[in-house]
Design a protein around this motif. Structure first.
Motif, PDB file in Angstrom:
ATOM      1  N   ASN A 173       0.636 -31.757  30.955  1.00 27.55           N
ATOM      2  CA  ASN A 173       0.410 -30.311  30.847  1.00 27.55           C
ATOM      3  C   ASN A 173      -0.609 -29.927  29.781  1.00 27.55           C
ATOM      4  N   GLY A 174      -1.651 -30.755  29.610  1.00 30.79           N
ATOM      5  CA  GLY A 174      -2.725 -30.419  28.680  1.00 30.79           C
ATOM      6  C   GLY A 174      -2.415 -30.630  27.214  1.00 30.79           C
ATOM      7  N   ILE A 175      -1.330 -31.328  26.914  1.00 34.22           N
ATOM      8  CA  ILE A 175      -0.962 -31.575  25.514  1.00 34.22           C
ATOM      9  C   ILE A 175      -1.879 -32.622  24.910  1.00 34.22           C
ATOM     10  N   GLU A 176      -2.287 -32.385  23.672  1.00 32.81           N
ATOM     11  CA  GLU A 176      -3.047 -33.353  22.910  1.00 32.81           C
ATOM     12  C   GLU A 176      -2.450 -33.422  21.509  1.00 32.81           C
ATOM     13  N   VAL A 177      -2.260 -34.633  20.998  1.00 38.90           N
ATOM     14  CA  VAL A 177      -1.754 -34.833  19.642  1.00 38.90           C
ATOM     15  C   VAL A 177      -2.827 -35.585  18.873  1.00 38.90           C
ATOM     16  N   THR A 220      -1.784 -29.591  20.265  1.00 41.25           N
ATOM     17  CA  THR A 220      -2.471 -28.494  20.940  1.00 41.25           C
ATOM     18  C   THR A 220      -2.230 -28.602  22.440  1.00 41.25           C
ATOM     19  N   ARG A 221      -2.520 -27.514  23.150  1.00 42.54           N
ATOM     20  CA  ARG A 221      -2.362 -27.495  24.604  1.00 42.54           C
ATOM     21  C   ARG A 221      -3.583 -26.816  25.205  1.00 42.54           C
ATOM     22  N   LEU A 222      -4.078 -27.394  26.296  1.00 42.68           N
ATOM     23  CA  LEU A 222      -5.203 -26.820  27.023  1.00 42.68           C
ATOM     24  C   LEU A 222      -4.658 -25.752  27.968  1.00 42.68           C
ATOM     25  N   VAL A 223      -5.082 -24.505  27.735  1.00 41.50           N
ATOM     26  CA  VAL A 223      -4.624 -23.377  28.554  1.00 41.50           C
ATOM     27  C   VAL A 223      -5.844 -22.586  28.991  1.00 41.50           C
ATOM     28  N   GLY A 224      -6.049 -22.512  30.292  1.00 44.68           N
ATOM     29  CA  GLY A 224      -7.174 -21.737  30.813  1.00 44.68           C
ATOM     30  C   GLY A 224      -8.522 -22.211  30.295  1.00 44.68           C
ATOM     31  N   GLU A 271       9.001 -34.436  14.420  1.00 44.89           N
ATOM     32  CA  GLU A 271       8.652 -33.032  14.654  1.00 44.89           C
ATOM     33  C   GLU A 271       7.810 -32.875  15.922  1.00 44.89           C
ATOM     34  N   VAL A 272       6.904 -33.818  16.178  1.00 45.12           N
ATOM     35  CA  VAL A 272       6.085 -33.780  17.395  1.00 45.12           C
ATOM     36  C   VAL A 272       6.989 -33.842  18.626  1.00 45.12           C
ATOM     37  N   SER A 273       8.066 -34.605  18.542  1.00 41.90           N
ATOM     38  CA  SER A 273       8.968 -34.777  19.694  1.00 41.90           C
ATOM     39  C   SER A 273       9.641 -33.474  20.113  1.00 41.90           C
ATOM     40  N   ARG A 274       9.584 -32.452  19.290  1.00 39.91           N
ATOM     41  CA  ARG A 274      10.110 -31.131  19.683  1.00 39.91           C
ATOM     42  C   ARG A 274       9.219 -30.469  20.742  1.00 39.91           C
ATOM     43  N   TYR A 275       7.953 -30.896  20.789  1.00 40.45           N
ATOM     44  CA  TYR A 275       6.978 -30.257  21.660  1.00 40.45           C
ATOM     45  C   TYR A 275       6.561 -31.094  22.862  1.00 40.45           C
ATOM     46  N   VAL A 276       6.766 -32.408  22.781  1.00 40.74           N
ATOM     47  CA  VAL A 276       6.342 -33.292  23.872  1.00 40.74           C
ATOM     48  C   VAL A 276       7.218 -34.538  23.879  1.00 40.74           C
ATOM     49  N   ASP A 277       7.469 -35.058  25.059  1.00 42.61           N
ATOM     50  CA  ASP A 277       8.195 -36.316  25.207  1.00 42.61           C
ATOM     51  C   ASP A 277       7.258 -37.434  24.751  1.00 42.61           C
ATOM     52  N   LEU A 278       7.601 -38.087  23.657  1.00 34.36           N
ATOM     53  CA  LEU A 278       6.721 -39.100  23.070  1.00 34.36           C
ATOM     54  C   LEU A 278       6.413 -40.239  24.026  1.00 34.36           C
ATOM     55  N   SER A 279       7.331 -40.542  24.924  1.00 33.99           N
ATOM     56  CA  SER A 279       7.113 -41.648  25.862  1.00 33.99           C
ATOM     57  C   SER A 279       6.009 -41.342  26.873  1.00 33.99           C
ATOM     58  N   GLN A 280       5.610 -40.079  26.978  1.00 34.86           N
ATOM     59  CA  GLN A 280       4.558 -39.698  27.923  1.00 34.86           C
ATOM     60  C   GLN A 280       3.170 -39.634  27.287  1.00 34.86           C
TER      61      GLN A 280
END
Length: 70
Positions: free
Chosen positions: A8-12, A26-30, A44-53
């Motif tokens: 879903n456009g997530i970048e760490v 961050t997330r790519l939106v539009g 803390e990052v794991s609150r926003y994205v599944d680390l395994s992905q």
């Protein structure tokens, strides 16, 4: 530093902010990259994205998104 891509456009991105290590989510939106959070650690990052992905971005992917800023 390192950049990891997720669904879903997530970048760490690992970087240094005010002389402290930071994981910027961050997330790519539009077609624009928007800040989700600046995290102090991986837990803390794991609150926003599944680390395994998360996958490490290669040089080509970094260049492709270099024009998009948070």
């Amino acid at each position: 530093m390192g950049i990891w891509l997720g669904p879903n456009g997530i970048e760490v991105e690992a970087l240094v902010v005010n002389d402290r290590p930071c994981l910027r989510v961050t997330r790519l939106v539009g077609g624009r990259r928007t800040l989700v959070a600046d995290c102090a650690d991986v837990q803390e990052v794991s609150r926003y994205v599944d680390l395994s992905q998360l996958v490490l971005a290669d040089t080509e992917e970094r260049e492709r998104f270099s024009h998009v800023t948070a």
